[in-house]
Design a protein around this motif. Structure first.
Motif, PDB file in Angstrom:
ATOM      1  N   SER A 175       1.015  -1.805   0.046  1.00  0.00           N
ATOM      2  CA  SER A 175      -0.160  -0.002   0.317  1.00  0.00           C
ATOM      3  C   SER A 175       0.565   1.094   0.416  1.00  0.00           C
ATOM      4  CB  SER A 175      -0.908   0.317   1.132  1.00  0.00           C
ATOM      5  OG  SER A 175      -0.238  -0.166   2.354  1.00  0.00           O
ATOM      6  N   ASP A 176       2.101   0.782   0.689  1.00  0.00           N
ATOM      7  CA  ASP A 176       3.183   2.235   0.172  1.00  0.00           C
ATOM      8  C   ASP A 176       4.259   1.891   0.646  1.00  0.00           C
ATOM      9  OD1 ASP A 176       4.246   4.490   0.652  1.00  0.00           O
ATOM     10  OD2 ASP A 176       3.209   5.207   2.306  1.00  0.00           O
ATOM     11  N   THR A 177       5.284   2.058  -0.429  1.00  0.00           N
ATOM     12  CA  THR A 177       6.397   0.903  -1.100  1.00  0.00           C
ATOM     13  C   THR A 177       7.863   1.837   0.313  1.00  0.00           C
ATOM     14  OG1 THR A 177       6.853   3.153  -2.374  1.00  0.00           O
ATOM     15  CG2 THR A 177       5.830   0.798  -3.575  1.00  0.00           C
ATOM     16  N   GLU A 178       6.648   3.741   0.313  1.00  0.00           N
ATOM     17  CA  GLU A 178       7.805   4.219   1.838  1.00  0.00           C
ATOM     18  C   GLU A 178       8.608   4.053   3.080  1.00  0.00           C
ATOM     19  OE1 GLU A 178      10.104   6.622   1.192  1.00  0.00           O
ATOM     20  OE2 GLU A 178      10.152   6.208  -1.525  1.00  0.00           O
ATOM     21  N   ILE A 179       6.749   3.088   3.352  1.00  0.00           N
ATOM     22  CA  ILE A 179       7.075   2.053   4.535  1.00  0.00           C
ATOM     23  C   ILE A 179       7.327   0.905   4.740  1.00  0.00           C
ATOM     24  CG2 ILE A 179       5.916   4.192   5.169  1.00  0.00           C
ATOM     25  CD1 ILE A 179       3.305   3.010   5.884  1.00  0.00           C
ATOM     26  N   SER A 180       6.961   0.925   3.990  1.00  0.00           N
ATOM     27  CA  SER A 180       6.338  -1.189   4.253  1.00  0.00           C
ATOM     28  C   SER A 180       7.849  -1.811   3.749  1.00  0.00           C
ATOM     29  CB  SER A 180       6.497  -1.819   2.697  1.00  0.00           C
ATOM     30  OG  SER A 180       6.522  -2.887   2.604  1.00  0.00           O
ATOM     31  N   PRO A 181       8.426  -2.508   5.004  1.00  0.00           N
ATOM     32  CA  PRO A 181       9.791  -2.998   4.864  1.00  0.00           C
ATOM     33  C   PRO A 181      10.595  -4.366   4.166  1.00  0.00           C
ATOM     34  CG  PRO A 181       8.132  -4.259   6.860  1.00  0.00           C
ATOM     35  CD  PRO A 181       7.463  -3.353   5.947  1.00  0.00           C
ATOM     36  N   ILE A 182       9.148  -4.582   3.590  1.00  0.00           N
ATOM     37  CA  ILE A 182       9.493  -5.937   1.627  1.00  0.00           C
ATOM     38  C   ILE A 182      10.163  -4.883   1.016  1.00  0.00           C
ATOM     39  CG2 ILE A 182       7.801  -7.759   2.995  1.00  0.00           C
ATOM     40  CD1 ILE A 182       6.722  -7.030   0.891  1.00  0.00           C
ATOM     41  N   TYR A 183       9.811  -3.817   0.993  1.00  0.00           N
ATOM     42  CA  TYR A 183      10.049  -2.231  -0.243  1.00  0.00           C
ATOM     43  C   TYR A 183      11.532  -2.390  -0.116  1.00  0.00           C
ATOM     44  CZ  TYR A 183       8.174  -2.350  -5.142  1.00  0.00           C
ATOM     45  OH  TYR A 183       8.331  -2.190  -6.328  1.00  0.00           O
ATOM     46  N   ILE A 184      12.153  -2.740   0.661  1.00  0.00           N
ATOM     47  CA  ILE A 184      12.872  -1.768   1.113  1.00  0.00           C
ATOM     48  C   ILE A 184      13.626  -1.935  -0.080  1.00  0.00           C
ATOM     49  CG2 ILE A 184      14.702  -3.122   2.444  1.00  0.00           C
ATOM     50  CD1 ILE A 184      15.079  -0.547   4.174  1.00  0.00           C
ATOM     51  N   THR A 185      14.821  -2.789  -0.548  1.00  0.00           N
ATOM     52  CA  THR A 185      15.336  -2.363  -1.200  1.00  0.00           C
ATOM     53  C   THR A 185      15.486  -2.174  -3.131  1.00  0.00           C
ATOM     54  OG1 THR A 185      14.652  -4.645  -1.967  1.00  0.00           O
ATOM     55  CG2 THR A 185      16.609  -4.669  -0.218  1.00  0.00           C
ATOM     56  N   GLN A 186      13.732  -1.689  -3.239  1.00  0.00           N
ATOM     57  CA  GLN A 186      13.547  -1.523  -4.551  1.00  0.00           C
ATOM     58  C   GLN A 186      12.401   0.012  -4.314  1.00  0.00           C
ATOM     59  OE1 GLN A 186      10.892  -4.222  -6.405  1.00  0.00           O
ATOM     60  NE2 GLN A 186      11.057  -5.372  -4.281  1.00  0.00           N
ATOM     61  N   ARG A 187      12.946   0.429  -3.073  1.00  0.00           N
ATOM     62  CA  ARG A 187      12.299   1.649  -2.568  1.00  0.00           C
ATOM     63  C   ARG A 187      12.956   2.553  -3.687  1.00  0.00           C
ATOM     64  NH1 ARG A 187      12.272   2.211   3.319  1.00  0.00           N
ATOM     65  NH2 ARG A 187      10.184   0.425   2.471  1.00  0.00           N
ATOM     66  N   GLU A 188      13.848   3.351  -3.658  1.00  0.00           N
ATOM     67  CA  GLU A 188      15.023   4.065  -4.930  1.00  0.00           C
ATOM     68  C   GLU A 188      14.314   4.239  -6.003  1.00  0.00           C
ATOM     69  OE1 GLU A 188      16.596   7.853  -5.739  1.00  0.00           O
ATOM     70  OE2 GLU A 188      16.397   6.327  -3.509  1.00  0.00           O
ATOM     71  N   ARG A 189      14.604   2.473  -6.176  1.00  0.00           N
ATOM     72  CA  ARG A 189      13.890   2.448  -7.453  1.00  0.00           C
ATOM     73  C   ARG A 189      12.005   2.900  -7.986  1.00  0.00           C
ATOM     74  NH1 ARG A 189      14.498  -3.231  -9.558  1.00  0.00           N
ATOM     75  NH2 ARG A 189      13.252  -3.639  -8.745  1.00  0.00           N
ATOM     76  N   ALA A 190      11.575   2.323  -7.188  1.00  0.00           N
ATOM     77  CA  ALA A 190      10.093   3.341  -7.363  1.00  0.00           C
ATOM     78  C   ALA A 190       9.919   5.364  -6.555  1.00  0.00           C
ATOM     79  CB  ALA A 190       9.559   2.569  -6.008  1.00  0.00           C
ATOM     80  N   ARG A 191      10.955   5.628  -6.292  1.00  0.00           N
ATOM     81  CA  ARG A 191      11.257   7.069  -5.707  1.00  0.00           C
ATOM     82  C   ARG A 191      11.317   7.671  -7.420  1.00  0.00           C
ATOM     83  NH1 ARG A 191      15.159   7.390  -0.119  1.00  0.00           N
ATOM     84  NH2 ARG A 191      12.971   7.152   0.882  1.00  0.00           N
ATOM     85  N   GLN A 192      12.422   7.347  -7.769  1.00  0.00           N
ATOM     86  CA  GLN A 192      12.685   7.365  -9.640  1.00  0.00           C
ATOM     87  C   GLN A 192      11.524   7.885 -10.089  1.00  0.00           C
ATOM     88  OE1 GLN A 192      15.998   5.661 -10.521  1.00  0.00           O
ATOM     89  NE2 GLN A 192      17.876   6.839  -8.714  1.00  0.00           N
ATOM     90  N   GLU A 193      10.444   6.213 -10.118  1.00  0.00           N
ATOM     91  CA  GLU A 193       9.486   5.775 -11.269  1.00  0.00           C
ATOM     92  C   GLU A 193       8.429   6.900 -11.252  1.00  0.00           C
ATOM     93  OE1 GLU A 193       8.276   4.463 -14.658  1.00  0.00           O
ATOM     94  OE2 GLU A 193      10.732   4.388 -13.936  1.00  0.00           O
TER      95      GLU A 193
END
Length: 307
Positions: A175-193
């Motif tokens: 629901s939110d890539t900024e706070i989800s612990p399982i998305y920590i390795t892909q968070r920067e990529r999500a921000r860029q996109e």
């Protein structure tokens, strides 16, 4: 005095009755007539006029039972329009994907219908690249070319929402890539996109490579049960279309391979072989015919055969 009293009472009774009737007409009978008109317009192509829309809006703001009834009709209209849109999209998708068996065209059409159905701007279909044993984007909408090219997910990746969905066989969301612990390795990529929420729907394929439908939104979003169920139904249509395209592609490749083998066999024969078309013209000749006639096979094709 008695008769005057009776006349006064009758006058008061008539005035009260008339006032009650006017009030009943204005507060109940006329609104019910307007709601009857509104109910007939639900599901029809005819739209309410601006004046009628204003009346319905006014009725919906009332606090009594008429207001409750109006709000219920409005909710029913929204639900009916939503269902009709969903059915229309599913039917159009089924029609569009069976109109071609080119897999890339099928995938692009599926994503186009998903975008129209859920009003999303970013979506993709990931599939296993059997040659390199990694998941790559097979088709996308609203995603940058650089982002699509860098997607390469190992099937053993522990933090990929798409891999998790394929393993479990159920839709998975962040629901939110900024706070989800399982998305920590892909968070920067999500921000860029530029996306904050992700939903991955596994496609139930048996003959095509494992695939997943991925929906992305630019804002934090919890996908509702209705949205997930709708996309699951849509994914079933998508899976069937992908499998049909895959099976046709494989059949076409086998047919081409068999055709090449047969032609190689015919060309290697010592006997001359020539095929005649319905008009009496040569449609095929092997190399032996060319050697016997002294002409290139290209010049023999199309010549009239003399009996």
């Amino acid at each position: 005095s008695f008769f005057e009293g009776i006349i006064v009472v009758l006058g008061i009774f008539l005035i009260v009755g008339l006032s009650y009737w006017v009030s009943l007409t204005r507060m109940v009978i006329q609104p019910l007539g307007s709601l009857a008109t509104y109910s007939r317009l639900i599901g029809e192509e005819e739209q309410a006029t601006e004046e009628q829309s204003q009346v319905f809006t006014h009725l919906a703001n009332r606090k009594d039972q008429i207001g409750n009834l109006t709000r219920s009709l409005i909710r029913m209209e929204v639900d009916i329009e939503s269902r009709l849109k969903e059915l229309s999209t599913l039917l159009e998708t089924s029609a569009s994907v069976v109109s071609t068996l080119d897999s890339q065209t099928v995938l692009n059409r599926i994503l186009r219908e998903v975008e129209r159905l859920l009003d999303v701007k970013m979506s993709a279909i990931l599939a296993l690249d059997e040659n390199q044993a990694v998941f790559r984007v097979q088709a996308s909408r609203g995603l940058s070319e650089s982002y699509v090219k860098q997607i390469s997910i190992d099937p053993s990746e522990p933090y990929s929402i798409s891999i998790f969905a394929l393993r479990s066989g159920e839709p998975q969301q962040v629901s939110d890539t900024e706070i989800s612990p399982i998305y920590i390795t892909q968070r920067e990529r999500a921000r860029q996109e530029g996306y904050r929420s992700v939903l991955a729907i596994p496609l139930n394929t048996q003959y095509a490579p494992p695939s997943a439908l991925v929906i992305l939104r630019p804002e934090p979003h919890i996908f509702t049960k209705q949205e997930v169920n709708l996309l699951k139904n849509f994914a079933n249509h998508a899976a069937m279309a992908i499998e049909n395209a895959t099976l046709f592609s494989r059949s076409d490749m086998r047919l081409q391979e068999q055709t090449r083998r047969l032609e190689a066999l015919i060309q290697s024969m010592n006997d001359g072989i020539m095929l005649e078309g319905p008009g009496g013209h040569v449609v095929y000749a092997n190399r032996r015919i060319g050697a016997l006639t002294g002409l290139p096979t290209g010049e023999i094709t199309g010549q009239k055969i003399e009996a």
